[in-house]
Design a protein around this motif. Structure first.
Motif, mmCIF file in Angstrom:
data_model
loop_
_atom_site.group_PDB
_atom_site.id
_atom_site.type_symbol
_atom_site.label_atom_id
_atom_site.label_comp_id
_atom_site.label_asym_id
_atom_site.label_seq_id
_atom_site.Cartn_x
_atom_site.Cartn_y
_atom_site.Cartn_z
ATOM 1 N N ALA A 205 0.849 -1.190 0.000
ATOM 2 C CA ALA A 205 0.000 0.000 0.000
ATOM 3 C C ALA A 205 0.881 1.234 0.000
ATOM 4 N N LEU A 206 0.393 2.277 -0.679
ATOM 5 C CA LEU A 206 1.135 3.521 -0.833
ATOM 6 C C LEU A 206 0.156 4.673 -0.785
ATOM 7 N N SER A 207 0.455 5.677 0.035
ATOM 8 C CA SER A 207 -0.423 6.834 0.143
ATOM 9 C C SER A 207 0.405 8.091 -0.088
ATOM 10 N N ILE A 208 -0.008 8.916 -1.048
ATOM 11 C CA ILE A 208 0.746 10.127 -1.391
ATOM 12 C C ILE A 208 -0.203 11.295 -1.594
ATOM 13 N N GLN A 209 0.358 12.493 -1.697
ATOM 14 C CA GLN A 209 -0.423 13.687 -1.985
ATOM 15 C C GLN A 209 -0.475 13.900 -3.488
ATOM 16 N N GLU A 210 -1.560 14.503 -3.914
ATOM 17 C CA GLU A 210 -1.703 14.840 -5.327
ATOM 18 C C GLU A 210 -0.507 15.668 -5.791
ATOM 19 N N ASN B 294 5.039 12.014 -7.029
ATOM 20 C CA ASN B 294 5.260 10.824 -7.858
ATOM 21 C C ASN B 294 5.037 9.565 -7.033
ATOM 22 N N ALA B 295 4.578 8.537 -7.694
ATOM 23 C CA ALA B 295 4.363 7.245 -7.029
ATOM 24 C C ALA B 295 5.197 6.187 -7.723
ATOM 25 N N THR B 296 5.932 5.419 -6.938
ATOM 26 C CA THR B 296 6.733 4.331 -7.494
ATOM 27 C C THR B 296 6.348 3.025 -6.839
ATOM 28 N N MET B 297 6.086 2.035 -7.654
ATOM 29 C CA MET B 297 5.801 0.703 -7.131
ATOM 30 C C MET B 297 6.664 -0.303 -7.870
ATOM 31 N N ASN B 298 6.988 -1.372 -7.198
ATOM 32 C CA ASN B 298 7.940 -2.334 -7.722
ATOM 33 C C ASN B 298 7.327 -3.715 -7.833
ATOM 34 N N CYS B 299 7.909 -4.488 -8.739
ATOM 35 C CA CYS B 299 7.458 -5.854 -8.954
ATOM 36 C C CYS B 299 8.684 -6.740 -9.076
ATOM 37 N N SER B 300 8.702 -7.819 -8.327
ATOM 38 C CA SER B 300 9.793 -8.793 -8.469
ATOM 39 C C SER B 300 9.204 -10.118 -8.916
ATOM 40 N N TYR B 301 9.973 -10.860 -9.674
ATOM 41 C CA TYR B 301 9.496 -12.143 -10.175
ATOM 42 C C TYR B 301 10.622 -13.170 -10.074
ATOM 43 N N THR C 8 -3.184 5.225 -2.951
ATOM 44 C CA THR C 8 -4.164 6.254 -2.591
ATOM 45 C C THR C 8 -3.521 7.603 -2.824
ATOM 46 N N VAL C 9 -4.175 8.433 -3.637
ATOM 47 C CA VAL C 9 -3.679 9.774 -3.903
ATOM 48 C C VAL C 9 -4.650 10.753 -3.245
ATOM 49 N N LYS C 10 -4.147 11.487 -2.279
ATOM 50 C CA LYS C 10 -4.999 12.404 -1.520
ATOM 51 C C LYS C 10 -5.035 13.768 -2.202
ATOM 52 N N PRO C 11 -6.232 14.334 -2.362
ATOM 53 C CA PRO C 11 -6.342 15.637 -3.016
ATOM 54 C C PRO C 11 -5.795 16.773 -2.157
#
Lengths: 113, 114
Positions: free
Chosen positions: B10-15, B18-25, B111-114
């Motif tokens: 989960a990631l919560s940021i302000q409008e 930038n949002a960064t999410m990662n994926c490992s396989y 979640t991007v907060k306005p």
């Protein structure tokens, strides 16, 4: 506009009932998929079909069967619904070769009481 | 366990941030895809990156792929409240004789907060 439709958005059934979930796509896609989605478990593949009357088991086929009599329609069948099959069911389609993008339906939230 | 695992859960940021999410396989892949799912809806395809590509852009989205580390990242720049959703990576394994079969991770909820 491409479209995958599912027969119901919400469905409530009783334990032991036979349940049919229908999925129709209008894109003439060869591949169709059924997933279930549960919190913390992501999407898990139940069955997929790469041609009419062809089907292959996914990761969690137990308790489910499928039918693909026509190219545009892929049905998921719960022969005898159980409470642990309460879930969100997502249908998707895609078209080979080399095309991996899947188009998803809106989902059916099934509750088994 | 799932082939792809997203981080963070989960990631919560302000409008505007930038949002960064990662994926490992775990195993070698043919392609890697990112999808978005708005609450209670089906998934929507965002972008596909092939195993011989290192970076790809689409609008405010930037995806990178590092096959040596078996990882990918999705960057959403200048985020908006409408970006609030769950984001999934999906890997297409080698060999893929059944074209189009992908394995999905558990997702990151943004979640991007306005």
């Amino acid at each position: 506009d491409v479209k995958v439709t599912q027969s119901s958005r919400y469905l409530v059934k009783r334990t032991g009932e036979k349940v049919f979930l229908e999925c129709v796509q209008d894109m003439d896609h060869e591949n169709m998929f059924w997933y279930r989605q549960d919190p913390g478990l992501g999407l898990r593949l139940i069955y997929f079909s790469y041609d009419v009357k062809m089907k292959e088991k996914g990761d969690i086929p137990e308790g489910y069967s499928v039918s693909r009599e026509k190219k545009e329609r892929f049905s998921l069948i719960l022969e005898s619904a159980s409470t642990n099959q309460t879930s969100m069911y997502l249908c998707a389609s895609s078209s080979p070769p080399g095309k991996y993008e899947q188009f998803f339906g809106p989902g059916t939230r099934l509750t088994v009481l | 366990s799932q082939q792809g695992e997203e981080d963070p859960q989960a990631l919560s940021i302000q409008e505007g941030e930038n949002a960064t999410m990662n994926c490992s396989y775990k195993t070698s892949i043919n392609n890697l895809q990112w999808y978005r799912q708005n609450s209670g809806r089906g998934l929507v395809h965002l972008i596909l990156i092939r195993s011989n590509e290192r970076e790809k852009h689409s609008g405010r989205l930037r995806v990178t792929l590092d096959t040596s580390k078996k990882s990918s990242s999705l960057l959403i720049t200048a985020s908006r409240a409408a970006d609030t959703a769950s984001y999934f990576c999906a890997t297409d394994l080698l060999p893929n004789t059944n074209a189009g079969k992908s394995t999905f991770g558990d997702g990151t909820t943004l979640t991007v907060k306005p």
